[in-house]
Design a protein around this motif. Structure first.
Motif, PDB file in Angstrom:
ATOM      1  N   CYS A 103      -1.450  -5.701  -5.209  1.00  0.00           N
ATOM      2  CA  CYS A 103      -1.146  -4.848  -4.051  1.00  0.00           C
ATOM      3  C   CYS A 103      -1.629  -5.520  -2.773  1.00  0.00           C
ATOM      4  CB  CYS A 103      -1.834  -3.496  -4.208  1.00  0.00           C
ATOM      5  SG  CYS A 103      -1.520  -2.378  -2.824  1.00  0.00           S
ATOM      6  N   GLN A 117      -2.171  -1.967   5.402  1.00  0.00           N
ATOM      7  CA  GLN A 117      -2.604  -0.730   6.069  1.00  0.00           C
ATOM      8  C   GLN A 117      -1.470   0.182   6.511  1.00  0.00           C
ATOM      9  OE1 GLN A 117      -6.079  -0.223   6.391  1.00  0.00           O
ATOM     10  NE2 GLN A 117      -6.329  -2.137   5.285  1.00  0.00           N
ATOM     11  N   TYR A 118      -0.251  -0.287   6.426  1.00  0.00           N
ATOM     12  CA  TYR A 118       0.861   0.545   6.895  1.00  0.00           C
ATOM     13  C   TYR A 118       2.075   0.465   5.979  1.00  0.00           C
ATOM     14  CZ  TYR A 118      -1.031   2.057  11.332  1.00  0.00           C
ATOM     15  OH  TYR A 118      -1.792   2.685  12.279  1.00  0.00           O
ATOM     16  N   GLN A 150      -1.492   7.697   2.409  1.00  0.00           N
ATOM     17  CA  GLN A 150      -1.124   7.314   1.036  1.00  0.00           C
ATOM     18  C   GLN A 150      -2.223   7.632   0.047  1.00  0.00           C
ATOM     19  OE1 GLN A 150       1.900   6.265   0.842  1.00  0.00           O
ATOM     20  NE2 GLN A 150       2.332   5.406   2.857  1.00  0.00           N
ATOM     21  N   THR A 151      -3.481   7.629   0.494  1.00  0.00           N
ATOM     22  CA  THR A 151      -4.580   7.735  -0.456  1.00  0.00           C
ATOM     23  C   THR A 151      -5.845   8.224   0.228  1.00  0.00           C
ATOM     24  OG1 THR A 151      -5.924   6.516  -2.066  1.00  0.00           O
ATOM     25  CG2 THR A 151      -5.229   5.300  -0.112  1.00  0.00           C
ATOM     26  N   ILE A 154      -2.454   3.994   5.988  1.00  0.00           N
ATOM     27  CA  ILE A 154      -2.973   4.100   4.624  1.00  0.00           C
ATOM     28  C   ILE A 154      -3.563   5.486   4.358  1.00  0.00           C
ATOM     29  CG2 ILE A 154      -5.176   3.027   5.329  1.00  0.00           C
ATOM     30  CD1 ILE A 154      -3.512   2.526   1.921  1.00  0.00           C
ATOM     31  N   GLU A 155      -4.100   6.138   5.391  1.00  0.00           N
ATOM     32  CA  GLU A 155      -4.692   7.478   5.194  1.00  0.00           C
ATOM     33  C   GLU A 155      -3.658   8.491   4.698  1.00  0.00           C
ATOM     34  OE1 GLU A 155      -7.069   5.078   7.687  1.00  0.00           O
ATOM     35  OE2 GLU A 155      -5.021   5.745   8.089  1.00  0.00           O
ATOM     36  N   LEU A 178      -7.625   1.858  -2.664  1.00  0.00           N
ATOM     37  CA  LEU A 178      -6.544   1.763  -3.656  1.00  0.00           C
ATOM     38  C   LEU A 178      -6.987   1.153  -4.981  1.00  0.00           C
ATOM     39  CD1 LEU A 178      -3.507   0.745  -1.430  1.00  0.00           C
ATOM     40  CD2 LEU A 178      -3.905   2.921  -2.600  1.00  0.00           C
ATOM     41  N   ASN A 213      -2.421  -4.710   0.767  1.00  0.00           N
ATOM     42  CA  ASN A 213      -2.653  -3.557   1.633  1.00  0.00           C
ATOM     43  C   ASN A 213      -2.699  -4.027   3.083  1.00  0.00           C
ATOM     44  OD1 ASN A 213      -3.503  -1.326   2.983  1.00  0.00           O
ATOM     45  ND2 ASN A 213      -5.453  -1.114   1.893  1.00  0.00           N
ATOM     46  N   ASP A 263       0.833  -1.209   0.000  1.00  0.00           N
ATOM     47  CA  ASP A 263       0.000   0.000   0.000  1.00  0.00           C
ATOM     48  C   ASP A 263       0.866   1.256   0.000  1.00  0.00           C
ATOM     49  OD1 ASP A 263       0.261  -1.481   2.631  1.00  0.00           O
ATOM     50  OD2 ASP A 263      -0.074   0.542   3.373  1.00  0.00           O
ATOM     51  N   GLY A 264       1.966   1.219   0.745  1.00  0.00           N
ATOM     52  CA  GLY A 264       2.842   2.392   0.766  1.00  0.00           C
ATOM     53  C   GLY A 264       3.480   2.617  -0.596  1.00  0.00           C
TER      54      GLY A 264
END
Ligand SMILES: Cc1ncc(C[n+]2csc(CCOP(=O)(O)OP(=O)(O)O)c2C)c(N)n1
Ligand SMILES: [Mg+2]
Length: 278
Positions: free
Chosen positions: A219, A223-224, A233-234, A230-231, A238, A221, A193-194
């Motif tokens: 991907c 979450q980190y 990153q996007t 994740i907030e 995603l 995800n 995700d990053g």
């Protein structure tokens, strides 16, 4: 469950997303492909299905248990100072085994540094990455022999390598319908995700789609990105980003080995029975 018996429950969980859409409210729950609930009940999905034999189901479970055990051992070795670092796959077993088992022998995978489950599915000795994380070798397997590239520590770089490789596959004319007897080659690139916020990854998406390269971007995800949630990153889920690049994006329950398999496999090899979508 014997082959031939209904393997899929007829009941789906209440579709709150569809209900919310009809009412004009934002979706109450994420839309994602799921064939197994967290409690282990089988559910149907209108577009994806699998129909394995008992032995095949047991095989997937065996893979999940083995890769978790290997991961726990490696984590313990790192804590004892035997490995410099270990990128744990804990919680990502199903995503990796499901997608890894969906690959055909000729398909090429480009991992990050965390895909020990996919590595295992490719038939590589799982001791190999331990040498890399101990700092005594470069990984030790032959990417061409196993169709599994070397681990990539530079975040997102492998998506560019994979896209270039996939463009080469297309130039070689090795693209086709993906059927079981096809010698066509597909490529899969794993990333986190990053990494999705990394310039390299976005450039890979542009090249892959503009040149119609035979590649799946997978991907995971979790979450980190180390400490970044994740907030950071996007602002959208995603998978929705894919539309902006011009390729389909599918959100799948990464804790569901069957769904992870079904979305990754060529449609003709999922042996899907539901609604004739084989
Ligand atoms: C180009 C680059 N920048 C920064 C780093 C340091 N780094 C290592 S892991 C990581 C987070 C990656 O997060 P994500 O893509 O979500 O993958 P995950 O580790 O969660 O599987 C970062 C920033 C790196 N390895 N490469
Ligand atoms: Mg992550």
């Amino acid at each position: 469950m014997a082959k031939g018996e209904p393997s899929v429950a007829t009941k789906r969980p209440e579709d709150k997303t569809a209900r919310a859409r009809a009412s004009g409210d934002p979706p109450a729950e994420p839309e994602f492909v799921q064939l197994l609930t967290p409690d282990g009940d089988r559910v149907e999905h209108p577009d994806y299905a699998v129909d394995f034999t008992d032995e095949e189901y047991r095989g997937l479970y065996r893979d999940l248990v083995i890769v978790r055990k290997l991961d726990a051992e490696a984590t313990a070795l790192q804590r004892q100072g035997e490995l410099g670092i270990w990128a744990s796959l804990l919680g990502q077993e199903a995503a990796q085994v499901g997608s890894g088992r969906a690959l055909r022998e000729q398909d090429m995978a480009f991992p990050t540094y965390r895909e020990h489950g996919v590595l295992y599915c490719r038939g590589i000795d799982p001791i190999m990455p331990l040498g890399l994380f101990r700092g005594v070798d470069q990984g030790g397997w032959d990417p061409n022999e196993f169709k599994f590239n070397m681990y990539t520590i530079v975040i997102g770089a492998q998506t560019l390598h994979a896209t270039g490789y996939a463009m080469g596959v297309a130039l070689d004319g090795k693209v086709g319908n993906g059927g079981p007897d096809s010698d066509s080659e597909a490529v899969i690139a794993y990333f986190g995700d990053g990494a999705s916020a990394q310039g390299d990854v976005n450039e890979a998406f542009v090249w892959a789609t503009v040149f119609n390269a035979p590649i799946v971007f997978f991907c995971q995800n979790n979450q980190y990105a180390i400490s970044q949630p994740i907030e950071r990153q996007t602002r959208v889920p995603l998978y929705q980003r894919a539309a902006g690049f011009g390729f389909p994006g599918i959100r799948v329950d990464g804790n569901d080995v069957l769904a992870s398999y079904a979305v990754t496999a060529p449609r003709s090899t999922t042996r899907a029975t539901a609604r004739g979508r084989a």
